[in-house]
Design a protein around this motif. Structure first.
Motif, PDB file in Angstrom:
ATOM      1  N   TYR A  68      11.403   9.760  -3.762  1.00 55.06           N
ATOM      2  CA  TYR A  68      12.620   9.348  -4.463  1.00 55.06           C
ATOM      3  C   TYR A  68      13.586  10.511  -4.721  1.00 55.06           C
ATOM      4  O   TYR A  68      14.670  10.298  -5.253  1.00 55.06           O
ATOM      5  CB  TYR A  68      12.272   8.751  -5.837  1.00 55.06           C
TER       6      TYR A  68
ATOM      7  N   THR B   6       3.906  -4.393   4.462  1.00 55.54           N
ATOM      8  CA  THR B   6       5.168  -4.666   5.164  1.00 55.54           C
ATOM      9  C   THR B   6       5.255  -3.849   6.453  1.00 55.54           C
ATOM     10  O   THR B   6       5.883  -4.270   7.411  1.00 55.54           O
ATOM     11  CB  THR B   6       6.383  -4.278   4.290  1.00 55.54           C
ATOM     12  N   ASN B   7       4.643  -2.679   6.436  1.00 52.99           N
ATOM     13  CA  ASN B   7       4.756  -1.738   7.552  1.00 52.99           C
ATOM     14  C   ASN B   7       4.057  -2.318   8.794  1.00 52.99           C
ATOM     15  O   ASN B   7       2.854  -2.573   8.753  1.00 52.99           O
ATOM     16  CB  ASN B   7       4.083  -0.429   7.102  1.00 52.99           C
TER      17      ASN B   7
ATOM     18  N   LYS C 224       0.729  -1.054   9.875  1.00 47.62           N
ATOM     19  CA  LYS C 224      -0.463  -1.336   9.056  1.00 47.62           C
ATOM     20  C   LYS C 224      -0.969  -2.773   9.263  1.00 47.62           C
ATOM     21  O   LYS C 224      -2.133  -3.067   8.976  1.00 47.62           O
ATOM     22  CB  LYS C 224      -0.147  -1.125   7.569  1.00 47.62           C
TER      23      LYS C 224
ATOM     24  N   THR D  69       0.830  -1.209   0.000  1.00 46.14           N
ATOM     25  CA  THR D  69       0.000   0.000   0.000  1.00 46.14           C
ATOM     26  C   THR D  69       0.864   1.259   0.000  1.00 46.14           C
ATOM     27  O   THR D  69       0.705   2.143   0.827  1.00 46.14           O
ATOM     28  CB  THR D  69      -0.953   0.017   1.214  1.00 46.14           C
ATOM     29  N   GLY D  70       1.811   1.318  -0.941  1.00 45.14           N
ATOM     30  CA  GLY D  70       2.532   2.570  -1.181  1.00 45.14           C
ATOM     31  C   GLY D  70       1.623   3.497  -1.982  1.00 45.14           C
ATOM     32  O   GLY D  70       0.393   3.344  -1.975  1.00 45.14           O
ATOM     33  N   THR D  71       2.208   4.435  -2.708  1.00 41.83           N
ATOM     34  CA  THR D  71       1.381   5.383  -3.466  1.00 41.83           C
ATOM     35  C   THR D  71       0.591   4.658  -4.543  1.00 41.83           C
ATOM     36  O   THR D  71      -0.610   4.888  -4.722  1.00 41.83           O
ATOM     37  CB  THR D  71       2.281   6.462  -4.119  1.00 41.83           C
ATOM     38  N   VAL D  72       1.262   3.763  -5.257  1.00 40.02           N
ATOM     39  CA  VAL D  72       0.587   3.004  -6.319  1.00 40.02           C
ATOM     40  C   VAL D  72      -0.452   2.055  -5.714  1.00 40.02           C
ATOM     41  O   VAL D  72      -1.616   2.002  -6.127  1.00 40.02           O
ATOM     42  CB  VAL D  72       1.638   2.194  -7.134  1.00 40.02           C
TER      43      VAL D  72
ATOM     44  N   PRO E 251       4.664  -3.860  -4.710  1.00 37.66           N
ATOM     45  CA  PRO E 251       5.596  -3.502  -3.637  1.00 37.66           C
ATOM     46  C   PRO E 251       6.766  -2.691  -4.181  1.00 37.66           C
ATOM     47  O   PRO E 251       6.937  -2.553  -5.394  1.00 37.66           O
ATOM     48  CB  PRO E 251       6.075  -4.866  -3.138  1.00 37.66           C
ATOM     49  N   ALA E 252       7.612  -2.210  -3.261  1.00 39.29           N
ATOM     50  CA  ALA E 252       8.885  -1.610  -3.663  1.00 39.29           C
ATOM     51  C   ALA E 252       9.692  -2.666  -4.416  1.00 39.29           C
ATOM     52  O   ALA E 252       9.496  -3.870  -4.224  1.00 39.29           O
ATOM     53  CB  ALA E 252       9.631  -1.172  -2.408  1.00 39.29           C
ATOM     54  N   GLN E 253      10.611  -2.216  -5.263  1.00 42.17           N
ATOM     55  CA  GLN E 253      11.503  -3.151  -5.963  1.00 42.17           C
ATOM     56  C   GLN E 253      12.304  -3.921  -4.910  1.00 42.17           C
ATOM     57  O   GLN E 253      12.908  -3.310  -4.042  1.00 42.17           O
ATOM     58  CB  GLN E 253      12.479  -2.384  -6.855  1.00 42.17           C
TER      59      GLN E 253
ATOM     60  N   VAL F   9       2.341   3.504 -15.725  1.00 46.61           N
ATOM     61  CA  VAL F   9       2.060   4.648 -16.586  1.00 46.61           C
ATOM     62  C   VAL F   9       3.203   4.843 -17.580  1.00 46.61           C
ATOM     63  O   VAL F   9       2.989   5.223 -18.724  1.00 46.61           O
ATOM     64  CB  VAL F   9       1.768   5.913 -15.759  1.00 46.61           C
ATOM     65  N   HIS F  10       4.447   4.548 -17.129  1.00 47.70           N
ATOM     66  CA  HIS F  10       5.609   4.654 -18.011  1.00 47.70           C
ATOM     67  C   HIS F  10       6.794   4.013 -17.336  1.00 47.70           C
ATOM     68  O   HIS F  10       7.334   4.621 -16.399  1.00 47.70           O
ATOM     69  CB  HIS F  10       5.889   6.124 -18.326  1.00 47.70           C
ATOM     70  N   PRO F  11       7.176   2.774 -17.673  1.00 47.98           N
ATOM     71  CA  PRO F  11       6.647   2.057 -18.830  1.00 47.98           C
ATOM     72  C   PRO F  11       5.250   1.504 -18.555  1.00 47.98           C
ATOM     73  O   PRO F  11       4.891   1.270 -17.413  1.00 47.98           O
ATOM     74  CB  PRO F  11       7.648   0.904 -18.991  1.00 47.98           C
TER      75      PRO F  11
END
Ligand SMILES: NC(=O)c1ccc[n+]([C@@H]2O[C@H](COP(=O)([O-])OP(=O)(O)OC[C@H]3O[C@@H](n4cnc5c(N)ncnc54)[C@H](OP(=O)(O)O)[C@@H]3O)[C@@H](O)[C@H]2O)c1
Length: 350
Positions: free
Chosen positions: A173, A38-39, A42, A13-16, A79-81, A135-137
């Protein structure tokens, strides 16, 4: 065969992921059946509470095995990379759960043959489908220009620009990307590696394929601009004379000429030297040829009359809107070229 409702798991549940979670709770065509976080703050919370909606009865968990045991149609994996992501994706696929994910360079791509083979094998084992979204890529640099090229008589070159003012559109970032560093230091060691175009290569290759062409090589250019004064942003401050703007340019060549150019203009406000006068935050597609075309993709105006950058929520939403079609698709890796026109369901709610 279309279902009335698709059982979905939201992964992170990050921004995306938050945009996707809200979508899945609110859309009548999807039923949220699991939520990974992960948090520790939460864990155990109701999914609705995490995005300001009514309670859902679905509790966030950090237990991967619990989620793998759920009989779900699809997971939106955002998730994050992280190094273990591909293994989790493949376990999901092998267990028969379809996966839509922006978290990796996982679309078929000559630079990532091992990842592609692993995903294909997992899809075959679970008779499931995988779709890389974003959105890109994933949209502005592939399906959008491909669709727009239907309005052309002749295409000479397609230029796609990502334009973000990171003061007005703060991003975690910012420091990680090297803003605030000595310009020479960043030019010698760009934080977005010169190799990063390989993660975007599937999108370039998709455009080339749809135009019946092949990419011969990709060339890379990187320049920075300096802050003319100290610039504050939500996550810190960059000092005068340090990096306040970055411009990456990747050019895909076909038949000895540039066919596709991706630009990334990231700037902290306007007190920069040089200031690339690219205007408001958006994706801009310019197609040079006959007749020339320009298309600007931007968020609707905020109360102050300016357009916000919505790239991160769009990355979640473009994944959510394709879920039914990915669940209904034949097993395997599904790209835009396989999907045809995506027909989002459950969006109109009076
Ligand atoms: N293709 C595109 O256009 C595009 C655009 C933007 C982002 N992306 C990709 O989409 C993904 C999500 O981006 P985002 O902007 O939402 O990122 P973000 O805001 O940083 O959120 C990532 C979430 O991942 C979870 N997480 C944190 N550390 C982790 C770890 N070590 N391993 C696994 N998960 C971890 C956390 O979830 P909880 O808070 O729930 O614990 C965190 O909130 C990223 O992989 C990013 O690269 C792609």
């Amino acid at each position: 065969m279309s279902k009335e409702k698709y059982r979905v798991i939201q992964w992170a549940t990050g921004t995306v992921g938050s945009a996707a979670l809200k979508y899945f709770i609110e859309n009548p065509v999807t039923e949220l059946v699991g939520l990974y976080v992960t948090n520790p703050d939460k864990v155990g919370k109701d999914a609705g509470d995490l995005v300001g909606l009514a309670k859902t009865g679905v509790m966030a968990t950090d237990d991967v095995e619990v989620l793998l045991a759920i009989d779900a149609d699809c997971v939106l994996f955002s998730p994050a990379q992280a190094p273990g992501n591909l293994d989790i994706i493949c376990r999901m696929l092998a267990a028969g759960t379809n996966v839509v994910s922006p978290a990796g360079p996982f679309l078929p791509n000559k630079w990532y043959p091992d990842e592609t083979a692993k995903i294909e094998a997992a899809c075959a084992e679970g008779k499931s489908s995988f779709h890389g979204c974003g959105v890109h890529p994933g949209f502005s640099g592939d399906i959008l220009p491909i669709t727009l090229s239907r309005l052309m008589n002749r295409v000479d070159c397609i230029e796609v620009s990502e334009i973000i003012d990171k003061v007005r559109n703060p991003m975690i970032y910012t420091e990680m990307m090297g803003f605030g560093l000595d310009p020479e230091e960043l030019l010698a060691n760009p934080r977005r590696s010169p190799e990063t175009y390989k993660a975007f290569y599937s999108s370039m290759a998709m455009i080339a394929e749809s135009l019946g062409k092949e990419i011969e090589k990709v060339t890379v250019r990187f320049e920075v601009s300096k802050a003319k004064k100290d610039i504050k942003h939500l996550y810190g401050e960059v000092k005068a004379g340090t990096v306040g703007g970055q411009h990456y340019e990747w050019t895909a060549w076909s038949e000895g000429a540039p066919l596709i150019v991706y630009h990334f203009y990231w700037q902290l406000g306007e007190d920069l030297d040089p200031l690339w006068q690219e205007g408001e935050a958006r994706y801009r597609v310019v197609i040079k040829g006959d007749p020339p075309l320009e298309c600007n993709l931007m968020g609707g105006k905020d109360a102050d009359g300016r357009h916000p950058f919505l790239g991160l929520p769009w990355t979640g939403l473009v994944g959510c809107t394709v879920v039914p079609q990915i669940c209904d698709a034949a097993p395997g890796i599904i790209s835009h070229l396989d999907l045809g026109v995506v027909q989002p369901r459950g969006l109109v709610r009076r």
